[in-house]
Design a protein around this motif. Sequence first.
Motif, PDB file in Angstrom:
ATOM      1  N   GLU A   6       0.846  -1.187   0.000  1.00 14.73           N
ATOM      2  CA  GLU A   6       0.000   0.000   0.000  1.00 14.73           C
ATOM      3  C   GLU A   6       0.885   1.241   0.000  1.00 14.73           C
ATOM      4  OE1 GLU A   6      -3.357   0.357  -0.172  1.00 14.73           O
ATOM      5  OE2 GLU A   6      -3.391  -1.794  -0.543  1.00 14.73           O
ATOM      6  N   GLN A   8       1.054   5.711  -0.396  1.00 14.71           N
ATOM      7  CA  GLN A   8       0.357   6.977  -0.188  1.00 14.71           C
ATOM      8  C   GLN A   8       1.096   8.062  -0.954  1.00 14.71           C
ATOM      9  OE1 GLN A   8      -2.418   7.731   1.759  1.00 14.71           O
ATOM     10  NE2 GLN A   8      -2.239   9.806   1.014  1.00 14.71           N
ATOM     11  N   TYR A  42       5.425   9.095  -4.093  1.00 15.50           N
ATOM     12  CA  TYR A  42       4.746   7.933  -3.521  1.00 15.50           C
ATOM     13  C   TYR A  42       5.632   7.282  -2.479  1.00 15.50           C
ATOM     14  CZ  TYR A  42       0.659   7.753  -6.501  1.00 15.50           C
ATOM     15  OH  TYR A  42      -0.535   8.031  -7.102  1.00 15.50           O
ATOM     16  N   SER A  45       2.817   3.175   2.853  1.00 15.60           N
ATOM     17  CA  SER A  45       1.833   3.706   3.795  1.00 15.60           C
ATOM     18  C   SER A  45       2.306   3.679   5.243  1.00 15.60           C
ATOM     19  CB  SER A  45       0.521   2.929   3.679  1.00 15.60           C
ATOM     20  OG  SER A  45      -0.084   3.209   2.458  1.00 15.60           O
ATOM     21  N   VAL A  48       4.627   6.812   6.083  1.00 12.23           N
ATOM     22  CA  VAL A  48       4.182   8.156   5.696  1.00 12.23           C
ATOM     23  C   VAL A  48       4.455   9.181   6.794  1.00 12.23           C
ATOM     24  CG1 VAL A  48       2.147   9.561   5.187  1.00 12.23           C
ATOM     25  CG2 VAL A  48       2.465   7.396   4.054  1.00 12.23           C
ATOM     26  N   LEU A  66      -0.785  15.505   2.197  1.00 11.84           N
ATOM     27  CA  LEU A  66      -1.173  14.145   1.818  1.00 11.84           C
ATOM     28  C   LEU A  66      -2.231  14.197   0.729  1.00 11.84           C
ATOM     29  CD1 LEU A  66      -1.572  12.500   5.322  1.00 11.84           C
ATOM     30  CD2 LEU A  66       0.247  12.074   3.692  1.00 11.84           C
ATOM     31  N   LYS A  70      -7.300   8.071  -1.396  1.00 11.59           N
ATOM     32  CA  LYS A  70      -7.778   6.891  -0.676  1.00 11.59           C
ATOM     33  C   LYS A  70      -9.134   7.139  -0.015  1.00 11.59           C
ATOM     34  CE  LYS A  70      -3.603   4.408   0.389  1.00 11.59           C
ATOM     35  NZ  LYS A  70      -2.817   3.772   1.440  1.00 11.59           N
TER      36      LYS A  70
END
Length: 87
Positions: A6, A8, A42, A45, A48, A66, A70
């Motif tokens: 995953e 973010q 990127y 997750s 982050v 951010l 999502k």
Amino acid sequence: MYKKVERQALYVWVYSLKWRKKLQRYGTIYYTSPKMKYVMLYVNSEKVSEVRKELISKNYVKRVALAHRKELDEHFVLKSKNTEEED
């Protein structure tokens, strides 16, 4: 076997794009805007919050935001022509 990670997206505004190369160590650079001087980055997750704190402390970074992708509902339903005629 490939395991999905995953990720973010972070938007990093910088004073000058010459710092773009330094940002590569924090994640994958997906997009750079020369006009608005930001980099879309990127990051995994789970990292982050750490990366965001570290980037904010750098003197070449204006701000970090951010991406809210999502949080958006990506399941869209299209209306057919028959249902539009009935309404």
